[in-house]
Write an enzyme that holds these catalytic residues in place. Sequence first.
Site, PDB file in Angstrom:
ATOM      1  CG  PHE A   1      38.302  37.131  36.228  1.00 58.84           C
ATOM      2  CD1 PHE A   1      39.114  37.053  35.100  1.00 58.84           C
ATOM      3  CD2 PHE A   1      38.485  36.199  37.240  1.00 58.84           C
ATOM      4  CE1 PHE A   1      40.095  36.068  34.994  1.00 58.84           C
ATOM      5  CE2 PHE A   1      39.473  35.214  37.138  1.00 58.84           C
ATOM      6  CZ  PHE A   1      40.278  35.159  36.014  1.00 58.84           C
TER       7      PHE A   1
ATOM      8  CG  ASP B   1      32.092  34.468  40.218  1.00 63.97           C
ATOM      9  OD1 ASP B   1      32.545  34.229  41.354  1.00 63.97           O
ATOM     10  OD2 ASP B   1      32.778  34.411  39.182  1.00 63.97           O
TER      11      ASP B   1
ATOM     12  CE  LYS C   1      40.498  35.015  43.438  1.00 63.03           C
ATOM     13  NZ  LYS C   1      39.611  35.042  42.289  1.00 63.03           N
TER      14      LYS C   1
HETATM   15  C1  LIG Z   1      39.474  34.437  41.032  1.00 73.10           C
HETATM   16  C2  LIG Z   1      38.089  34.412  40.506  1.00 73.10           C
HETATM   17  C3  LIG Z   1      37.625  33.336  39.733  1.00 73.10           C
HETATM   18  C4  LIG Z   1      38.521  32.198  39.307  1.00 73.10           C
HETATM   19  O1  LIG Z   1      38.968  31.462  40.380  1.00 73.10           O
HETATM   20  P1  LIG Z   1      40.175  30.415  40.187  1.00 73.10           P
HETATM   21  O2  LIG Z   1      40.252  29.732  41.517  1.00 73.10           O
HETATM   22  O3  LIG Z   1      41.390  31.210  39.848  1.00 73.10           O
HETATM   23  O4  LIG Z   1      39.783  29.510  39.084  1.00 73.10           O
HETATM   24  C5  LIG Z   1      36.304  33.360  39.345  1.00 73.10           C
HETATM   25  N1  LIG Z   1      35.493  34.368  39.664  1.00 73.10           N
HETATM   26  C6  LIG Z   1      35.904  35.410  40.402  1.00 73.10           C
HETATM   27  C7  LIG Z   1      34.937  36.504  40.767  1.00 73.10           C
HETATM   28  C8  LIG Z   1      37.224  35.488  40.837  1.00 73.10           C
HETATM   29  O5  LIG Z   1      37.640  36.534  41.541  1.00 73.10           O
END
Ligand SMILES: *Cc1c(COP(=O)(O)O)cnc(C)c1O
Length: 432
Positions: free
Chosen positions: A167, A254, A283
């Site tokens: 994700f 990420d 986050k």
């Molecule tokens: C939540 C998340 C995103 C996206 O972040 P947003 O602030 O909602 O755009 C991207 N990568 C990972 C691993 C996430 O958990």
Amino acid sequence: MFLSALVFGVTFPLPRKGSLAQYTSFNQTKRRLGRRLSLYMSHLMNTYARLPVAFTHGEGVWLWDGSGKRYLDALSGIAVNTLGHAHPRFTAALAAQIGKLIHTSNIYQVPEQEQLADKLCALSKMQEVFLCNSGCEANEAAIKLARLYGHNKGIDNPSIIVMEKAFHGRTLATLSATGNRKVQAGFEPLVKGFVRVPYDDLDAIRQVAEHNADVVAVLVEPIQGEGGIRMLDIHYLEQLRQICNQHNWLLMLDEVQCGIGRTGKWFAHQHTGILPDVMTLAKGLGSGVPVGACLAAGKAAGTFQPGNHGSTFGGNPLASVAALTTLNILEQDALLANAAMVGNFLVQGLHERLDQVAGVIAIRGQGLMIGIELNRPCGELVKLALAQGLLINVTADSVIRLLPSLVFTQAEAQQLLDMLCPLVADFLRRGA
Ligand SMILES: *Cc1c(COP(=O)(O)O)cnc(C)c1O
């Protein structure tokens, strides 16, 4: 649905074929009723199936709703409220900054932003930082950086290796990089330039290397969050680092969910000895104030030049102070060690109480990023927990996800175990 129609004596449009489950969800029903009867109806776009609760205030790991009911927050707004709610020093730092400046512009120098970049680089050993407002924006920056890196090397159609069940966000490029059809469906054509391989499978990456000369980077979550708290083999990142070096690819991590102390280290990859070329954060970085970051080092550093990328809000004084204060408080209060300790306590407690329960497949995680995988879909548990005053989440259909704030004490973790474990055991025993 049918009952409501009879009770209110009105007719409803019939659900479209195949969308019955969606149609009858709580929110849709409320909306359709509202439209027909001119009752109160939200003007928000219907992008979330929200739980029927709103919070009025919080303190530490607790939240209160309008009726005065108290909830133990084991989700932290999905790994966002690093310092819990209404942290006194964090609140004071934000209030002071708001009284001075909230925003100027990236047209000017922003000293708070430079301090934050210095701090992030000191903690990560990376070299430079682009500041933005969210995780998807941080990943957009990483994807653009990788493409530019490729073009600079003479690769006209650069592609990036991404993972199954990954994700990376909801913008067009990041949803294309995401490995979940539900996120992509209906938004085709997707952005090209991604090659997908199974998570935690180095051979699959080696095979792509043999056949695809256009690869410029690999993008991977050290721990998959939305994908179900899935972990990599402990040697995976070291070996992936070597593969990337051999092929001159960028290793892009990420860490939007697993970064900022959550796993007991500043960044999850620091449990290994490697350094990425690019890392994305968001986050937990601003403890609730929107801020994201894309960091670069080594051969990725220096790729972006003026005009290549930008953000109006990115790294404004308020967001920068929120992030800087979050990092400072994590350090001053030894909250990384706390995350590791309380995380171990939770995982051990979960093993003790749930290992023998039929239907529990796995308990896994690192620090305060914990998943309990069941042998069946368990979304219903979120509502059962809510009724008991406990906030949890379910991801990948059958994985209970815990993302407590880093200020959780062992006593609060004990309360979490006492509330959650009987709920899970009952749920599984009922054979739902
Ligand atoms: C939540 C998340 C995103 C996206 O972040 P947003 O602030 O909602 O755009 C991207 N990568 C990972 C691993 C996430 O958990």
